[in-house]
Design a protein around this motif. Structure first.
Motif, PDB file in Angstrom:
ATOM      1  N   LEU A  19       0.715  -1.344  -0.021  1.00 53.11           N
ATOM      2  CA  LEU A  19      -0.012   0.093   0.066  1.00 53.11           C
ATOM      3  C   LEU A  19       0.887   1.079   0.069  1.00 53.11           C
ATOM      4  O   LEU A  19       1.982   1.239   0.493  1.00 53.11           O
ATOM      5  CB  LEU A  19      -1.063   0.135   1.519  1.00 53.11           C
ATOM      6  CG  LEU A  19      -2.155  -0.941   1.251  1.00 53.11           C
ATOM      7  CD1 LEU A  19      -2.727  -1.042   2.816  1.00 53.11           C
ATOM      8  CD2 LEU A  19      -3.121  -0.669   0.149  1.00 53.11           C
ATOM      9  N   PRO A  20       0.517   2.391  -0.525  1.00 51.75           N
ATOM     10  CA  PRO A  20       1.198   3.568  -0.529  1.00 51.75           C
ATOM     11  C   PRO A  20       1.530   3.754   1.102  1.00 51.75           C
ATOM     12  O   PRO A  20       0.649   3.754   1.920  1.00 51.75           O
ATOM     13  CB  PRO A  20       0.187   4.684  -1.010  1.00 51.75           C
ATOM     14  CG  PRO A  20      -0.766   3.713  -1.945  1.00 51.75           C
ATOM     15  CD  PRO A  20      -0.769   2.591  -1.528  1.00 51.75           C
ATOM     16  N   ARG A  23       1.799   6.628   2.593  1.00 51.33           N
ATOM     17  CA  ARG A  23       0.612   7.423   3.476  1.00 51.33           C
ATOM     18  C   ARG A  23      -0.886   7.360   3.026  1.00 51.33           C
ATOM     19  O   ARG A  23      -1.737   8.140   3.035  1.00 51.33           O
ATOM     20  CB  ARG A  23       1.055   8.988   3.192  1.00 51.33           C
ATOM     21  CG  ARG A  23       2.443   9.231   3.867  1.00 51.33           C
ATOM     22  CD  ARG A  23       2.598  10.539   3.788  1.00 51.33           C
ATOM     23  NE  ARG A  23       4.026  10.987   4.401  1.00 51.33           N
ATOM     24  CZ  ARG A  23       4.319  11.111   5.618  1.00 51.33           C
ATOM     25  NH1 ARG A  23       3.323  10.959   6.486  1.00 51.33           N
ATOM     26  NH2 ARG A  23       5.684  11.521   6.229  1.00 51.33           N
ATOM     27  N   GLY A  24      -0.950   6.251   2.270  1.00 52.21           N
ATOM     28  CA  GLY A  24      -2.174   5.704   1.552  1.00 52.21           C
ATOM     29  C   GLY A  24      -2.697   6.442   0.417  1.00 52.21           C
ATOM     30  O   GLY A  24      -2.077   7.441  -0.346  1.00 52.21           O
ATOM     31  N   TYR A  25      -3.557   6.091  -0.402  1.00 59.17           N
ATOM     32  CA  TYR A  25      -4.171   6.540  -1.473  1.00 59.17           C
ATOM     33  C   TYR A  25      -4.838   7.821  -1.448  1.00 59.17           C
ATOM     34  O   TYR A  25      -4.523   8.804  -2.523  1.00 59.17           O
ATOM     35  CB  TYR A  25      -5.320   5.605  -2.165  1.00 59.17           C
ATOM     36  CG  TYR A  25      -4.618   4.328  -2.503  1.00 59.17           C
ATOM     37  CD1 TYR A  25      -4.048   4.077  -3.705  1.00 59.17           C
ATOM     38  CD2 TYR A  25      -4.958   3.018  -1.872  1.00 59.17           C
ATOM     39  CE1 TYR A  25      -3.553   3.103  -4.232  1.00 59.17           C
ATOM     40  CE2 TYR A  25      -4.489   2.050  -2.255  1.00 59.17           C
ATOM     41  CZ  TYR A  25      -3.813   1.770  -3.362  1.00 59.17           C
ATOM     42  OH  TYR A  25      -3.150   0.797  -3.735  1.00 59.17           O
ATOM     43  N   THR A  26      -5.192   8.313  -0.292  1.00 60.72           N
ATOM     44  CA  THR A  26      -5.942   9.592  -0.090  1.00 60.72           C
ATOM     45  C   THR A  26      -4.678  10.714  -0.186  1.00 60.72           C
ATOM     46  O   THR A  26      -5.205  11.684  -1.042  1.00 60.72           O
ATOM     47  CB  THR A  26      -6.455   9.870   1.332  1.00 60.72           C
ATOM     48  OG1 THR A  26      -7.694   8.876   1.428  1.00 60.72           O
ATOM     49  CG2 THR A  26      -6.923  11.331   1.327  1.00 60.72           C
ATOM     50  N   ARG A  27      -3.573  10.377   0.342  1.00 61.19           N
ATOM     51  CA  ARG A  27      -2.454  11.311   0.124  1.00 61.19           C
ATOM     52  C   ARG A  27      -1.959  11.474  -1.124  1.00 61.19           C
ATOM     53  O   ARG A  27      -1.625  12.591  -1.728  1.00 61.19           O
ATOM     54  CB  ARG A  27      -1.357  11.047   0.918  1.00 61.19           C
ATOM     55  CG  ARG A  27      -0.087  11.994   0.986  1.00 61.19           C
ATOM     56  CD  ARG A  27      -0.387  13.267   1.556  1.00 61.19           C
ATOM     57  NE  ARG A  27      -1.036  13.225   2.863  1.00 61.19           N
ATOM     58  CZ  ARG A  27      -0.191  13.267   4.015  1.00 61.19           C
ATOM     59  NH1 ARG A  27       1.148  13.401   3.884  1.00 61.19           N
ATOM     60  NH2 ARG A  27      -0.567  13.347   4.934  1.00 61.19           N
ATOM     61  N   ILE A  28      -2.044  10.406  -2.132  1.00 63.62           N
ATOM     62  CA  ILE A  28      -1.605  10.329  -3.432  1.00 63.62           C
ATOM     63  C   ILE A  28      -2.338  11.378  -4.321  1.00 63.62           C
ATOM     64  O   ILE A  28      -2.138  11.998  -4.843  1.00 63.62           O
ATOM     65  CB  ILE A  28      -1.706   8.985  -4.096  1.00 63.62           C
ATOM     66  CG1 ILE A  28      -0.257   8.147  -3.542  1.00 63.62           C
ATOM     67  CG2 ILE A  28      -1.665   9.100  -5.273  1.00 63.62           C
ATOM     68  CD1 ILE A  28      -0.338   6.761  -4.043  1.00 63.62           C
ATOM     69  N   PHE A  29      -3.873  11.084  -3.942  1.00 68.78           N
ATOM     70  CA  PHE A  29      -4.701  11.988  -4.657  1.00 68.78           C
ATOM     71  C   PHE A  29      -4.816  13.522  -4.512  1.00 68.78           C
ATOM     72  O   PHE A  29      -4.834  14.312  -5.116  1.00 68.78           O
ATOM     73  CB  PHE A  29      -6.251  11.393  -4.637  1.00 68.78           C
ATOM     74  CG  PHE A  29      -6.193  10.223  -5.594  1.00 68.78           C
ATOM     75  CD1 PHE A  29      -6.549  10.380  -6.973  1.00 68.78           C
ATOM     76  CD2 PHE A  29      -6.215   9.054  -5.104  1.00 68.78           C
ATOM     77  CE1 PHE A  29      -6.523   9.214  -7.769  1.00 68.78           C
ATOM     78  CE2 PHE A  29      -6.168   7.762  -5.923  1.00 68.78           C
ATOM     79  CZ  PHE A  29      -6.617   8.123  -7.152  1.00 68.78           C
ATOM     80  N   MET A  66      -5.651  -2.801  -8.015  1.00 71.61           N
ATOM     81  CA  MET A  66      -5.133  -1.488  -7.833  1.00 71.61           C
ATOM     82  C   MET A  66      -3.939  -1.199  -8.810  1.00 71.61           C
ATOM     83  O   MET A  66      -3.709  -0.139  -9.462  1.00 71.61           O
ATOM     84  CB  MET A  66      -4.772  -0.908  -6.583  1.00 71.61           C
ATOM     85  CG  MET A  66      -6.319  -0.798  -5.860  1.00 71.61           C
ATOM     86  SD  MET A  66      -7.279   0.734  -6.629  1.00 71.61           S
ATOM     87  CE  MET A  66      -6.170   1.850  -6.315  1.00 71.61           C
ATOM     88  N   ASP A  67      -2.987  -2.114  -8.641  1.00 68.79           N
ATOM     89  CA  ASP A  67      -1.720  -1.849  -9.544  1.00 68.79           C
ATOM     90  C   ASP A  67      -1.917  -1.686 -11.220  1.00 68.79           C
ATOM     91  O   ASP A  67      -1.604  -1.130 -11.642  1.00 68.79           O
ATOM     92  CB  ASP A  67      -0.783  -2.720  -9.153  1.00 68.79           C
ATOM     93  CG  ASP A  67      -1.178  -4.466  -9.361  1.00 68.79           C
ATOM     94  OD1 ASP A  67      -2.617  -4.696  -9.298  1.00 68.79           O
ATOM     95  OD2 ASP A  67      -0.577  -5.009  -9.825  1.00 68.79           O
ATOM     96  N   ILE A 124      -3.854   1.407 -11.778  1.00 67.81           N
ATOM     97  CA  ILE A 124      -3.121   2.641 -11.860  1.00 67.81           C
ATOM     98  C   ILE A 124      -2.010   2.474 -13.270  1.00 67.81           C
ATOM     99  O   ILE A 124      -1.726   3.543 -13.943  1.00 67.81           O
ATOM    100  CB  ILE A 124      -1.930   2.655 -10.801  1.00 67.81           C
ATOM    101  CG1 ILE A 124      -2.893   2.973  -9.555  1.00 67.81           C
ATOM    102  CG2 ILE A 124      -0.949   3.561 -10.904  1.00 67.81           C
ATOM    103  CD1 ILE A 124      -2.139   3.005  -8.055  1.00 67.81           C
TER     104      ILE A 124
END
Length: 234
Positions: free
Chosen positions: A7-8, A10-16, A181-182, A185
């Motif tokens: 998982l990222p 800091r999570g997917y939220t931080r990516i977006f 998810m991979d 993306i």
């Protein structure tokens, strides 16, 4: 299964947040219906549309049958004192038996990148979510039977006839295929590279892009069929 899972940090939220909230050229509209706005002429002006919604919804005016999708209802429960600090041994436990009303239980406490005390089971209480498969609701998964596959090919032909200088169809719903998810993306990144190569998008760093292209670092573009099945319904 995959050899590695991640998982990222800091999570997917931080990516977006990093992608869209820091760019003044990006406007976000919430609680909007694309097709309603289109009917009322309230869509913002655009030169190129990247459509990620259900492909049958885009061509609804054609009067063709709708594709089937499976939705999910989430039922959350907080367990105050589970034995050993956790409700179950893994983050996701599937329940495929026909006598179970739900399909799986997710326990968020198992997610990585949490405080060590949580990972060691020293924090009391845990939140779980039971997932119930639904025929109605937001579309999550395609229903990959032969009838739907044939119907999708008809929609795919309609998409191919659209003006490719003005629109492209990307993602799970527009491709009527479940991507992990991979894969999702990768599909988005490769579509972006392909659009730049064809001159349909103007890259911010043209010189850098040209260098990557010349050195072969922009990999071959995969088609929908090139992706192996995701972990959703097959």
């Amino acid at each position: 299964g995959d050899s590695w899972q991640a998982l990222p940090l800091r999570g997917y939220t931080r990516i977006f947040e990093n992608m869209v909230l820091t760019d003044s050229n990006i406007e976000i509209r919430l609680n909007c219906d694309f097709f309603e706005a289109q009917r009322h002429g309230t869509l913002p002006e655009y030169g190129f549309l990247i459509y990620t919604g259900p492909i049958d919804a885009y061509f609804a005016a054609q009067g063709m049958p709708r594709l089937e999708y499976r939705s999910i209802r989430f039922e959350n429960e907080f367990v105050p004192e589970p034995e050993g600090g956790f409700f179950q041994e893994a983050m996701v436990v599937n329940y495929p038996a026909p006598d179970e009303a739900f399909t799986r239980i997710v326990e968020y406490k198992h997610l990585p990148n949490q405080p060590r005390a949580v990972l060691e089971g020293k924090v009391p209480g845990t939140l779980i979510a039971r997932e119930y498969s639904m025929a109605d609701g937001d579309p999550y998964y395609p229903v990959p039977n032969e009838e739907n596959r044939k119907l999708y090919e008809r929609y795919r032909a309609l998409a191919a006839d659209e003006d490719s200088s003005k629109i492209c169809f990307v993602g799970r719903l527009a491709s009527y295929k479940y991507f992990n998810m991979d894969q999702a993306i990768l599909n988005a990144l490769e579509t972006f590279d392909s659009l730049k190569e064809k001159g349909k998008l103007r890259p911010k760093r043209q010189q850098e892009f040209d260098s990557l292209k010349e050195n072969g670092k922009l990999g071959p573009k995969r088609q929908r069929e090139d992706f192996r099945p995701g972990d959703g319904p097959k």
